[in-house]
Every structure is written in structure tokens, then in C-alpha cells.
Design an enzyme around this catalytic site. Structure first.
Site, PDB file in Angstrom:
ATOM      1  N   ASP A  76     -13.734 -12.110  -6.854  1.00 17.48           N
ATOM      2  CA  ASP A  76     -12.334 -12.008  -7.260  1.00 17.48           C
ATOM      3  C   ASP A  76     -11.760 -10.617  -6.991  1.00 17.48           C
ATOM      4  O   ASP A  76     -10.796 -10.207  -7.630  1.00 17.48           O
ATOM      5  CB  ASP A  76     -12.197 -12.334  -8.746  1.00 17.48           C
ATOM      6  N   GLU A  98     -18.374 -18.522  -5.991  1.00 23.11           N
ATOM      7  CA  GLU A  98     -18.079 -18.044  -7.340  1.00 23.11           C
ATOM      8  C   GLU A  98     -16.689 -18.511  -7.781  1.00 23.11           C
ATOM      9  O   GLU A  98     -15.925 -17.772  -8.391  1.00 23.11           O
ATOM     10  CB  GLU A  98     -18.187 -16.513  -7.421  1.00 23.11           C
ATOM     11  N   GLU A 112      -8.032  -9.428 -11.558  1.00 24.58           N
ATOM     12  CA  GLU A 112      -9.040 -10.370 -11.060  1.00 24.58           C
ATOM     13  C   GLU A 112      -8.749 -11.814 -11.445  1.00 24.58           C
ATOM     14  O   GLU A 112      -8.994 -12.739 -10.659  1.00 24.58           O
ATOM     15  CB  GLU A 112     -10.424  -9.955 -11.548  1.00 24.58           C
ATOM     16  N   HIS A 182     -16.215  -0.078 -15.856  1.00 24.65           N
ATOM     17  CA  HIS A 182     -15.272   0.201 -14.776  1.00 24.65           C
ATOM     18  C   HIS A 182     -13.991  -0.623 -14.864  1.00 24.65           C
ATOM     19  O   HIS A 182     -13.083  -0.423 -14.082  1.00 24.65           O
ATOM     20  CB  HIS A 182     -15.916  -0.090 -13.415  1.00 24.65           C
ATOM     21  N   ARG A 184     -10.476  -2.159 -15.107  1.00 23.46           N
ATOM     22  CA  ARG A 184      -9.177  -1.482 -15.039  1.00 23.46           C
ATOM     23  C   ARG A 184      -8.449  -1.505 -16.382  1.00 23.46           C
ATOM     24  O   ARG A 184      -7.757  -0.541 -16.738  1.00 23.46           O
ATOM     25  CB  ARG A 184      -8.319  -2.151 -13.957  1.00 23.46           C
ATOM     26  N   HIS A 214     -19.475   5.259 -11.946  1.00 20.19           N
ATOM     27  CA  HIS A 214     -18.871   4.331 -10.996  1.00 20.19           C
ATOM     28  C   HIS A 214     -18.328   5.113  -9.800  1.00 20.19           C
ATOM     29  O   HIS A 214     -17.875   6.253  -9.948  1.00 20.19           O
ATOM     30  CB  HIS A 214     -17.734   3.560 -11.672  1.00 20.19           C
TER      31      HIS A 214
END
Length: 357
Positions: A76, A98, A112, A182, A184, A214
């Protein structure tokens, strides 16, 4: 995607690889992909993910004119959506590995959730890792064929783990915590709260925390600043996949907001606290290997202390489980694609008739 590429090759379907540059320095030989034809892109990272989608689409679209019959994308990310949009625009049919993961909230995770929904809406073949993911797709009345295959991330994990040396005794890792973050949606208050939880854990109990930085420069800089001076925290440079799997296996507890780690931790039998408010992978929580704790410092520290202090509770979460597949997703996906090509060559009018929901 490495297991899928190799499984296709085993069936005489030679894939070409598009490496978008999301992971700089990716060594294809490390995944036994070095002999496949590959096109690498060095696309600059974007603070705005939508801008990165546009860059990926523009870079890939010219390669699809008169090119492949099928474009396979995974996950994604902005790279996945950009590639899928290039396929949709060029009239190249898209397969989504997925497919069907959903939180039901467009903001968690953002972007995502929107990206995977958009890919699934236009894909011809949808490879759902679980029955729950397939049910999400059916509820959305997607037009593509849905196939429950398991997730190829589990294939990759089991392959990598089989090549690692035997793990050390559990006594040596009794108080080791591995942390990654990580997402957002955590970039503002969430990162600070996670860092505060890690500081609290050092004050409450005798733990060693390994924090994997990251590659994103914003997250890296922020977490390095927040964790500066915490003697019980070791900052670790971004890891290769095999190194990360070895570190996960050596931990007593994992704290992460990663989707992939939500699949890997149960398979390794390592308790996981998910640093998110919602998850598109509820199966790990349902089987008892993971708990959803969000980003509250108090909630994270309390949950971690309970698990580390209670051997029985830790043992309940440390059972190996495979809620996301048995490690044979790639051969199943390759078989479906092979059948799809056979139907295409035979001139079948409706390639969606072979739908293994």
C-alpha cells in the site's frame, strides 16, 4: 515480492523487475533476484506522498506501452499505487499482492488506507492474505478475482530464518526490547509519546532497548533527538531484512507500528505491542501474539512492564503462530497467474470466472 518472482520463474513465467528506489541500495542478489532483468529508478523521496505517486506513475508509464501482459504490485505504498495507476492508464492488467487489508478509517493509516483501496478497486487479480481481507474485498464489491493465498511476507520470513544460526537462549534476552516506528500519523505527538514511554521503561525496570532508526530523515532526526541521553537505549542504523529478523528473534518483546512486523512477530513467537490506534491486521491480535496499545506513553510502558514481569503472560504471547499464511503464498499466487495466462491464451471472454474466494 522475491518469493513471487522466483515462483513465477519456476513455472516458466519470467518476470521483469521494477525497483522504484523506495529502499536505496537494495541488493537483488541478497534475495536471489540478481539474474532477473530489472529496471532501477532513483526517484527522490517526497514529504508529500501524493507527489511521489505522481513521480512513480510518470516513470513507469512509458515502460508499459506495448510491454507486459500483467503488472504485479505489492502492498500500500506510494510506489505501489503509482505503479498500479500506470498500469490502469496503459491498459495493462494489475494484480495486487496483499489485497484487502483495511482499518475502515481513511486517516489511520494515512495515506495507506486510501492507496490500498484504490489499487483493489481497479485490480484484475486480488491476492488476499487472509479470509478477513477477502471478506473486506467482497464487502466492497470489487470487480477483480479474489484469491486467499496467505502473505508472501511470511514466505520471505521463514526462508530468511531458516538460513540464520540457531538463536541464543531466552535467558540472555529476558529484558531486551526491539523498537521500530515510522507511521506518518505519529510524526507529531506520537513520536514524542513513544520516546517518553521508552524513557519511562528505563526508569521502571531493568531493560535494554534497541531502537532501529528509520531511513526517513525526518523520523531519524526526531527520534535521535528525543532519545539522546537515554543510556538504556541503543540507536541502531537501518537494518537489512535478515539482520532485522535476527534482532527480532533475539528480543523478549517488540514495540512497532510496522505492518510487516505485525506478520513477522507472531511467526517468530515474539510478543508484540502495536504502536497504533487501529490495525489492518487484526489476526495477530485475535490469536494472542499482539496487542494494540496506541502511542500513549502510559499505555505502552504499562503493557510492556506487565508482559516482561509476568512469565506466564509472556509465554502466552510467545507461542509461534501463522495467522497470515503458512509460507506457501508465492506458489499459490504463481499458480493463479499461470492459470490466468492459460485462460488468456485460450481466448476466454471472462477471466474472472476462476475466482477462488
Amino acid at each position: 515480492m522475491a518469493p513471487v518472482a522466483r515462483a513465477l520463474a519456476d513455472r516458466g513465467i519470467a518476470p521483469s523487475l521494477l525497483v522504484t528506489g523506495q529502499h536505496p541500495g537494495l541488493d537483488l542478489d541478497e534475495y536471489r533476484l540478481g539474474h532477473f532483468p530489472a529496471r532501477r529508478f532513483e526517484l527522490p523521496g517526497e514529504e508529500d506522498p501524493h507527489a511521489h505517486v505522481a513521480r512513480v506513475t510518470a516513470a513507469i508509464a512509458p515502460l508499459l506501452d506495448g510491454g507486459p501482459t500483467l503488472l504485479v504490485v505489492q502492498g500500500d505504498t506510494s510506489s505501489a499505487l503509482g505503479a498500479a495507476l500506470a498500469g490502469f492508464t496503459a491498459g495493462v492488467l494489475v494484480a495486487h499482492v496483499e489485497a484487502g487489508l483495511r482499518t475502515g478509517d481513511p486517516a489511520l493509516p494515512w495515506p495507506e488506507e486510501e492507496y490500498r483501496t484504490a489499487i483493489d478497486a481497479g485490480a484484475e487479480l486480488l491476492f488476499a492474505p487472509t479470509e478477513t481481507a477477502a471478506a473486506n474485498l467482497r464487502a466492497e464489491q470489487v470487480q477483480g478475482a479474489i484469491h486467499v493465498t496467505g502473505n508472501t511476507g511470511v514466505d520471505a520470513l521463514l526462508e530468511i530464518e531458516s538460513a540464520l544460526p540457531p538463536p541464543s537462549s531466552r535467558a540472555g534476552r529476558a529484558k531486551t526490547i526491539l523498537v521500530t516506528c515510522h507511521r506518518r500519523e505519529s510524526w507529531s505527538d506520537g513520536l514524542a509519546s513513544i520516546a517518553a514511554a521508552l524513557a519511562d521503561l528505563g526508569a521502571i525496570t531493568d531493560v535494554r532497548i534497541n531502537f532501529v532508526l528509520h531511513p526517513n530523515p525526518h523520523i531519524r532526526k526526531r527520534m535521535a533527538e528525543l532519545l539522546d541521553g537515554q543510556r538504556h537505549v541503543t540507536l541502531i542504523e537501518p537494518c537489512s531484512h535478515p539482520e532485522l529478523i535476527a534482532r527480532m528473534r533475539a528480543a523478549a518483546l517488540i514495540l512497532s507500528d510496522s505492518g510487516g512486523i505485525q506478520e513477522e512477530a507472531p511467526a517468530l513467537g515474539v510478543p508484540l505491542l502495536v504502536l497504533r490506534e487501529k490495525t489492518e491486521r487484526p489476526e495477530g491480535v485475535a490469536c494472542g501474539n499482539a496487542r494494540l496499545v496506541g502511542t500513549s506513553a502510559e499505555a505502552i510502558a504499562a503493557a510492556a512492564c506487565r508482559i516482561l514481569a509476568d512469565p506466564a503472560e509472556h509465554a502466552r504471547m510467545a507461542r509461534r503462530a501463522l495467522p497470515y499464511g503458512d509460507g506457501r503464498a508465492a506458489p499459490r499466487i504463481a499458480a493463479v497467474i499461470d492459470d490466468w495466462f492459460s485462460l488468456s491464451r485460450s481466448g476466454a471472454k471472462n477471466l474472472r470466472l476462476r475466482n477462488s474466494t
